[in-house]
Design a protein around this motif. Structure first.
Motif, PDB file in Angstrom:
ATOM      1  N   THR A   1       4.100  -4.164  -4.328  1.00  0.00           N
ATOM      2  CA  THR A   1       5.047  -3.260  -4.748  1.00  0.00           C
ATOM      3  C   THR A   1       5.187  -1.996  -3.981  1.00  0.00           C
ATOM      4  O   THR A   1       3.756  -1.653  -3.340  1.00  0.00           O
ATOM      5  CB  THR A   1       4.852  -2.938  -6.250  1.00  0.00           C
ATOM      6  OG1 THR A   1       5.888  -1.953  -6.785  1.00  0.00           O
ATOM      7  CG2 THR A   1       3.533  -2.531  -6.604  1.00  0.00           C
TER       8      THR A   1
ATOM      9  N   ALA B   1       6.049  -3.470 -12.362  1.00  0.00           N
ATOM     10  CA  ALA B   1       7.243  -3.914 -11.475  1.00  0.00           C
ATOM     11  C   ALA B   1       7.280  -5.423 -11.334  1.00  0.00           C
ATOM     12  O   ALA B   1       8.452  -5.899 -11.480  1.00  0.00           O
ATOM     13  CB  ALA B   1       7.378  -3.198 -10.373  1.00  0.00           C
TER      14      ALA B   1
ATOM     15  N   SER C   1       2.316   0.125 -11.501  1.00  0.00           N
ATOM     16  CA  SER C   1       3.304  -0.549 -10.348  1.00  0.00           C
ATOM     17  C   SER C   1       3.258  -1.952 -10.593  1.00  0.00           C
ATOM     18  O   SER C   1       4.169  -2.524 -10.233  1.00  0.00           O
ATOM     19  CB  SER C   1       2.606  -0.221  -9.010  1.00  0.00           C
ATOM     20  OG  SER C   1       1.459  -0.708  -8.993  1.00  0.00           O
TER      21      SER C   1
ATOM     22  N   TYR D   1       5.891   2.224  -4.411  1.00  0.00           N
ATOM     23  CA  TYR D   1       6.332   3.004  -5.221  1.00  0.00           C
ATOM     24  C   TYR D   1       5.950   4.453  -4.824  1.00  0.00           C
ATOM     25  O   TYR D   1       5.812   4.712  -3.638  1.00  0.00           O
ATOM     26  CB  TYR D   1       5.008   2.714  -6.544  1.00  0.00           C
ATOM     27  CG  TYR D   1       3.814   2.957  -5.984  1.00  0.00           C
ATOM     28  CD1 TYR D   1       2.939   2.011  -5.524  1.00  0.00           C
ATOM     29  CD2 TYR D   1       3.101   4.167  -6.353  1.00  0.00           C
ATOM     30  CE1 TYR D   1       1.676   2.131  -5.007  1.00  0.00           C
ATOM     31  CE2 TYR D   1       1.394   4.282  -5.924  1.00  0.00           C
ATOM     32  CZ  TYR D   1       1.080   3.435  -5.093  1.00  0.00           C
ATOM     33  OH  TYR D   1      -0.177   3.285  -4.805  1.00  0.00           O
ATOM     34  N   LYS D   2       6.497   5.385  -5.465  1.00  0.00           N
ATOM     35  CA  LYS D   2       6.843   6.784  -5.197  1.00  0.00           C
ATOM     36  C   LYS D   2       7.946   6.688  -3.938  1.00  0.00           C
ATOM     37  O   LYS D   2       8.266   5.641  -3.459  1.00  0.00           O
ATOM     38  CB  LYS D   2       5.517   7.564  -4.768  1.00  0.00           C
ATOM     39  CG  LYS D   2       4.390   7.577  -5.790  1.00  0.00           C
ATOM     40  CD  LYS D   2       3.469   8.374  -5.218  1.00  0.00           C
ATOM     41  CE  LYS D   2       2.355   8.628  -6.121  1.00  0.00           C
ATOM     42  NZ  LYS D   2       1.152   9.330  -5.523  1.00  0.00           N
TER      43      LYS D   2
END
Lengths: 752, 260
Positions: free
Chosen positions: B63, B257, B254, B65-66
């Motif tokens: 994943t 997700a 995360s 993220y941010k």
């Protein structure tokens, strides 16, 4: 060959004999269905049946349900070497009933850290799998690609139409060698020059003489008329008698290699140069890593006996021991040289807290995800980022001044340093900027093989490799000596780094000043146990060489080479031509009988100066000349198409795809498709590739798991290692007869 | 650097194999800090266990993220957790008795014949697994639709001490999952994913052996279990990420997700 192998070969022959002769106008698809491209399964299945019945009878005799797991036995294992990428990891291939079913890492190899004791019995090693990356493991899928070519194919429609017919190997070789109206049956009424017609120069002595004098002509030391008079009986051998420096018509055979490595390189060179007498063997290096290698070579070259030599092309961080590594346009998980040997040394450090890493890459790579900081630099601005770091280091005195002051080997030795730099050496400043290094003879201070430093305010001659008289020089100096403007190498770098403010560098690179400062502070906070590692990212630009030099300067400023945790050249290997006294004993090129001397400018004009050619006619030249480089892959086909400096008559493409891999590859394909520009085109490949599908003839090659080879070790391996690749299965390609000997069709067969 | 953990784990394994099965307690430890997301483990597993399209015992969830420039990526290797309280077993066995069993050494065993026959049991087990570790073998081959069905797909393979062959129909139509490479363990080999990991993130051994590397890791490192709150008592333990502010180990945001 074992008895079992013979059986396989024999069955393959039988199987191939059962194939229907393809009809005219067959498409690739129907050809596949007919089995001309054989994945090998039919053959293997017939053998597997026999093995099954054996197993069944064993079970009936009262063994356990499965017995010992077959893939845990040493008899199921063949060790070899991968080539799914050039890292060429040692692999352990597991064979079940003649099928290579799984690929693991070789536990005896250097990829196992540390490697299994060599005294470990093979039965035990069979149970211990070492690491190998997913691409290496996918070798099974490449080997048993359902679209493997196993027979020789001849084009049976326009180039690239993918219409083929299977022809016997010998017929294909005869047609390529002798030429003729080779494609009359598909309506191409043109004479194709065969290799015999191209290899007109076949006299070793004459080729050596004409080569020597052609060089004289190119350098303006002999008149063309004089050359023509001297060789008046042989002018028909030349591409153009008015330009003897283009060499013989033999040069009109061009061979392009993608990935090729030791074991084949030697054979290929022997064939093309000494055998065929063509200069045009072009490897793929310029689209791979070349500027990285040249930059390292120039940064590490030593001045000895009046010339620069001995440079190495590659260094890697000693990541076992480093505390801080900047991966500049590369990583330890993707590509590079390569993940199986690099990843563990880094992850070990990350988990234990020994190591921090930074990844500089426009892309958020997997390596970047493990990094303390990721700097997404704007593509191709790497030198600007490196110079920003240099600026900060100089402003804050965060470089190893003591190291940089050492002007020669003796000074380094006295200071306990394994290497030294020429940071203090003076460089002549010409009207357009820095020129050559100042020699002592330039200011009547000594001989021309001595350089000059300012020591205690006085110009002092210094020999870089002098290991007796230690000389240290001033680092930052700018002045005039005997009317010559001079600066130290350090000063030149400093002025370049200070030519822009941190904010300006930041603007160019897209990296905030704060990040540049933080990363540089950390880089200079670990003594010699820090390193900047870079590879293809910064260098595969037209300014790649300069990016590389700017990055190398960072390592030099902290003097980390050959220090624990710093930069290392790796353990190296023993050369395939043997080492030491016996070195030339196995040198194919040197032991070649009736060897021709290939000569003339290469089609890419690499290694040649435009000004030192009879084609010189003011500027600009029609296409670039590349005197300082070699293997300029992307230049070969466009030059052939332009007929500059000459056209070619035949192309042999091997294990590479300019259509996919060279810049503007679609134009390469247009050239390949044009029978007027490339009159004869043959390829060796394991499948019909994006480029080889345009060939007139495609010869099936053995896949890497079916052949021998001796790849070199990655510079990331700190140990000296020589690798040996051996076949793990009987090749799937058809058996052909070469010089009376039966062998599976491969690249090696084409030297007939 | 810890020297040759692979050899050490082999020695651990050999020691444990000398004990009766009931005295062994297999566990896996994964150090996510060292996972580089290269999927070598997944590829090795698929080759080892002849996994067809759509099936993989080991998955490495990825994943991002941010957002840029704070963007980061995270990799989460996961497979059957060989729960000591396996929800799949309860669910399946209520419909087809003995379809899923627990061995005394901790390994959760699927009976392919029974599970292929009872689609309901298979479906229930798949749904019950909170780790998304159960996959269905739908019967296809990767080289379907090509000129040849390649030999690596129709070879014999070995699971749960049985010789299987998908060409003959074995395992096809059943649900499948990680076996901790039981067939390899019994032959003195570590699970396929462990040896192949290029980041050396994977550990395996006997929890009952106090001097094994995995026992040492459980003592030394801060380990955690995935979805520990469910009471499944997984045999896969994770190390890492408690020291990173961007991913909280207690609630790996995360991961959500991928693991809906």
């Amino acid at each position: 060959m074992t008895e079992k192998d013979k059986e396989v070969t024999c069955k393959l022959d039988e199987y191939l004999d059962t194939l229907p002769e393809p009809e005219q106008g067959m498409t690739r698809r129907t050809l596949l269905k007919s089995g001309a491209l054989l994945g090998g399964s039919a053959l293997l299945m017939s053998q597997m049946e026999g093995a099954f019945s054996l197993l069944r009878s064993a079970e009936a005799a009262g063994g356990s349900a499965t017995g010992e797991y077959p893939l845990s036995k040493a008899t199921s294992v063949i060790y070899s070497v991968c080539l799914q990428c050039h890292t060429a990891c040692p692999i352990k291939v597991k064979i079940l009933n003649g099928v290579a079913v799984k690929i693991d890492g070789n536990p005896y190899s250097e990829n196992m850290i540390p490697n299994l004791n060599y005294a470990t019995p093979v039965a035990r090693a069979a149970k211990i799998d070492a690491k190998v990356c997913p691409k290496g493991q996918a070798g099974v899928q490449s080997l048993y690609d359902p679209y493997r070519i196993v027979k020789v194919l001849k084009r049976n429609g326009p180039r690239g139409a993918n219409k083929w017919k299977v022809i016997p190997f010998n017929t294909a070789v005869d047609e390529i060698v002798n030429g003729g109206e080779l494609f009359a049956s598909i309506g191409e009424n043109r004479h194709v020059a065969g290799l015999k017609e191209i290899r007109v120069m076949n006299d070793p002595k004459l080729s050596a003489d004409m080569a020597k004098d052609a060089k004289q002509v190119a350098e303006g030391k002999m008149k063309v008329a004089e050359y023509k008079a001297r060789y008046s009986a042989h002018l028909d051998l030349l591409i153009d008698p008015e330009h003897p420096d283009l060499g013989p018509r033999n040069n009109q055979l061009l061979s392009m290699w993608g990935r090729i490595e030791h074991g084949r390189i030697e054979l290929g060179k022997r064939f093309m140069y000494g055998g065929f007498g063509s200069q045009n063997l072009i490897e793929h290096t310029s689209i791979c890593e070349q500027s990285h290698h040249i930059a390292y070579k120039e940064a590490t070259n030593q001045y000895k006996d009046g010339k620069w030599s001995g440079g190495i092309t590659h260094m890697k961080p000693d990541s076992f021991n480093s505390e801080f590594i900047i991966f500049f346009g590369t990583g330890f998980v993707e590509a590079n040289f390569g993940p199986p040997c690099m990843a563990e040394k880094v992850t070990d450090g990350l988990a234990s807290g020994r190591l921090k890493v930074v990844v500089i890459d426009p892309r958020m790579s997997k390596s970047a995800s493990r990094a303390w900081k990721w700097l997404p630099v704007k593509p191709s601005t790497d030198a600007a980022l490196a110079l920003a770091m240099v600026r900060w280091m100089m402003e804050n005195k965060r470089y190893d001044e003591k190291y940089l002051l050492n002007a020669n080997k003796a000074a380094a030795k006295a200071g306990g340093e394994p290497t030294w730099s020429n940071a203090t050496h003076l460089v002549k400043i010409e009207k357009d900027g820095p020129g050559a290094l100042l020699r002592a003879s330039d200011i009547e201070l000594g001989d021309k093989d001595s350089f000059v430093v300012i020591a205690g305010g006085n110009p002092t001659a210094v020999k870089a490799d002098d290991d007796k008289n230690a000389v240290t020089g001033d680092l930052d100096y700018s002045g005039e000596l005997k009317g010559i403007k001079v600066k130290t190498a350090f000063t030149i770098l400093k002025e370049e780094a200070f030519s822009k403010s941190m904010a300006e560098w930041s603007e160019i690179t897209g990296i905030p000043v704060k990040d540049i400062e933080e990363v540089t502070r950390e880089f200079t906070a670990h003594g010699k146990k820090a390193a900047v590692e870079f590879y293809r990212g910064p260098v595969q630009h037209t300014n790649g060489y300069y990016n590389a030099q700017a990055i190398i300067a960072l390592n030099i400023l902290i003097g980390n080479t050959d220090h624990k945790g710093g930069m290392s050249i790796g353990g190296g290997h023993w050369h395939e031509y043997a080492s030491g006294k016996n070195k030339e004993q196995f040198n194919h090129e040197k032991t070649q009988p009736n060897k021709l001397t290939a000569f003339g400018h290469k089609i890419t004009r690499e290694g040649s100066h435009y000004e030192k050619s009879t084609l010189y006619n003011g500027y600009p030249a029609k296409r670039p000349w590349l005197p300082f480089t070699s293997n300029v892959y992307q230049e070969a086909l466009p030059s052939a198409a332009d007929g500059y400096p000459y056209g070619i008559k035949a192309l042999w493409l091997h294990m590479g795809s300019p259509g996919l891999a060279a810049p503007a590859g679609h134009t390469a394909l247009q050239i390949l498709a044009d029978v007027n520009k490339i009159p004869l085109f043959f390829a060796t490949d394991i499948v019909l590739g994006e480029s080889s599908m345009y060939a007139d003839y495609v010869f099936p090659d053995t896949a890497i798991w079916e052949r021998f080879g001796n790849p070199h070790a990655s510079p990331d391996i700190p140990l000296a290692v020589s690798k040996f690749r051996q076949p793990v299965i009987t090749p799937l390609t058809e058996v052909v007869t070469v010089y009376g000997e039966k062998t599976h069709c491969s690249y090696e067969c084409h030297r007939r | 650097m810890a020297l040759n953990e692979i050899v050490r784990m082999h020695e651990d394994l050999e020691r444990s194999l000398k004990k009766p099965v009931a005295k062994r307690s297999w566990i896996m430890v994964i150090d996510i800090r060292k996972c580089v997301g290269d999927h070598a483990c997944a590829v090795s597993c698929m080759a080892e266990n002849v996994c067809p399209p759509g099936t993989s015992y080991r998955k490495v969830f990825e994943t991002e993220y941010k957002s840029f420039p704070e963007l980061d990526r995270f990799f989460m290797p996961a497979n059957c957790q060989h729960c000591d309280n396996p929800p799949c077993m309860k669910a399946a066995n209520s419909m087809g008795k003995g379809a899923i069993q627990k061995r005394p050494d901790g390994i959760v065993v699927f009976d392919y014949a029974k599970l292929a026959k009872s689609k309901k049991a298979a479906e229930a087990a798949k749904k019950a697994c909170p780790y998304y570790s159960i996959v269905e073998d739908k019967g296809g081959f990767y080289t379907d639709g090509t000129p040849v069905l390649e030999p690596y797909e129709i070879r014999d393979f070995y699971e749960y001490d049985k010789k299987l062959n998908r060409k003959k129909g074995d395992a096809r139509g059943s649900i499948r999952k990680c076996t901790f490479c039981l067939h390899r363990l019994e032959s003195g080999m570590l699970p396929a994913c462990v040896g192949t990991c290029i980041g050396r993130a994977m550990y395996f051994g006997d929890k009952n052996d106090p001097v094994s590397l995995v026992s040492e890791l459980l003592k030394k490192e801060k380990t955690w279990n995935f979805k520990a709150g469910l009471g499944t008592n997984p045999r896969v333990h994770y190390i890492g990420y408690e020291d990173r502010t961007k991913i909280s180990v207690a609630t790996p945001a995360s991961c959500a997700a991928c693991h809906q």
